[in-house]
Design an enzyme around this catalytic site. Structure first.
Site, PDB file in Angstrom:
ATOM      1  CB  SER A 113     -30.257 -12.720  11.965  1.00  0.00           C
ATOM      2  OG  SER A 113     -30.174 -12.141  13.247  1.00  0.00           O
ATOM      3  CG  ASP A 144     -23.009 -14.689  14.526  1.00  0.00           C
ATOM      4  OD1 ASP A 144     -23.513 -13.592  14.835  1.00  0.00           O
ATOM      5  OD2 ASP A 144     -23.576 -15.516  13.781  1.00  0.00           O
ATOM      6  CG  HIS A 160     -25.142 -11.376  12.859  1.00  0.00           C
ATOM      7  ND1 HIS A 160     -25.512 -12.629  13.320  1.00  0.00           N
ATOM      8  CD2 HIS A 160     -26.307 -10.715  12.597  1.00  0.00           C
ATOM      9  CE1 HIS A 160     -26.829 -12.729  13.329  1.00  0.00           C
ATOM     10  NE2 HIS A 160     -27.331 -11.584  12.881  1.00  0.00           N
TER      11      HIS A 160
END
Length: 296
Positions: free
Chosen positions: A107, A245, A273
């Site tokens: 991320s 995601d 995610h």
């Protein structure tokens, strides 16, 4: 596969007068240096998911970035910028004498890993970009697409409260909660390390760099795009994402196309995610295979 465990070693690293806490699992020259997401999250959720890889002969190192977890938490918004965080990562690598590492960024940690790879390519054996993007303006358009799936009336409601600055309204928060369960973690019960990280979130770095939530980017990274610089990468790259995601497969594909043939892309169909929690039986074999093929 994953399990919570105590680190084999814990270090304090001084960075510009601030203390960072670093956790190390296992030993050896094959080092997986993990950069977690956020910004502003303690590293628990990423560290605890991957620490067991020490059983596979991989030393796993993670740290609480400045402003998070057990590290110092200065109240200074000028510290929350990606250039300073790149210098922080390099100081941790040097302080622990890690040598060339496999860098895993998840991320926000992926944006940080990309920026690090631009400035310190010689320090990397490989680069693992998990559930991340190389082009935030494109991500913003993808987030608008995901929001639109809630329906036009819900989107209009969200835009109204965003314009008013009333992001705490229960209706707005309900929409964000639904998006989080669709696109951040699709498990009915979120794992303890995830809840622990989220429960200790420092919103200072997060709001300064990203914005008030996962679906509204208005911070100092909103125009960040490194696809052109990524074309120069020579190290092996693994890109992973989840079908659902928030940082979508379309974002992952843009990185793959920029990187040409040296990048591998895997999409996990039952994940959003956090495939290392949502779909570990599919995720970890892909990661281990990549690491084993790029030992050096």
């Amino acid at each position: 596969m994953w399990r919570e465990m105590q680190p084999d070693q814990q270090f304090n690293v001084s960075v510009d007068g601030h203390n960072l806490v670093v956790y190390s699992f296992g030993e050896g020259d094959e080092v997986l240096l993990c950069l977690n997401g956020g910004p502003g999250l303690p590293c628990d959720y990423l560290r605890d998911a991957h620490a067991w890889l020490r059983d596979k002969g991989i030393r796993v190192v993670a740290f609480d970035q400045l402003g998070t977890g057990a590290s110092d938490r200065p109240d200074d918004d000028s510290l929350w910028n990606i250039t300073r965080y790149v210098a922080e990562v390099e100081q941790v690598r040097q302080a622990l004498d890690l040598g060339r590492v496999h860098m895993l960024g998840h991320s926000w940690g992926g944006w940080l890993a990309i920026e690090y790879a631009i400035h310190h390519p010689q320090s990397l054996k490989s680069l693992i970009l998990e559930n991340t993007v190389g082009d935030i303006p494109h991500l913003i358009s993808e987030l608008e697409r995901l929001r639109s799936a809630l329906g036009s009336e819900t989107v209009a409601m969200m835009q109204r409260y965003e314009a008013q600055g009333n992001l705490d309204h229960p209706q707005y928060q309900a929409a964000i909660t639904l998006l989080n369960y669709r696109h951040v973690c699709r498990l009915d019960e979120w794992p303890a390390p995830v809840k622990r990280s989220l429960g200790d979130w420092n919103m200072g770095p997060y709001t300064t760099m990203q914005g008030p939530n996962e679906f509204l980017y208005i911070g100092n990274l909103k125009d960040w795009n490194r696809l052109e610089q990524m074309r120069e990468f020579q190290m092996p790259v693994l890109i992973t994402t989840g079908q659902h995601d928030e940082l979508s497969p379309a974002c992952a594909l843009r990185m793959k196309l920029a990187l040409h043939d040296q990048a591998e892309l895997h999409v996990f169909p039952n994940s959003s995610h956090m495939p290392f929690y949502e779909e570990p039986q599919a995720y970890f074999p892909v990661l281990l295979d990549f690491l084993q093929r790029n030992r050096g």
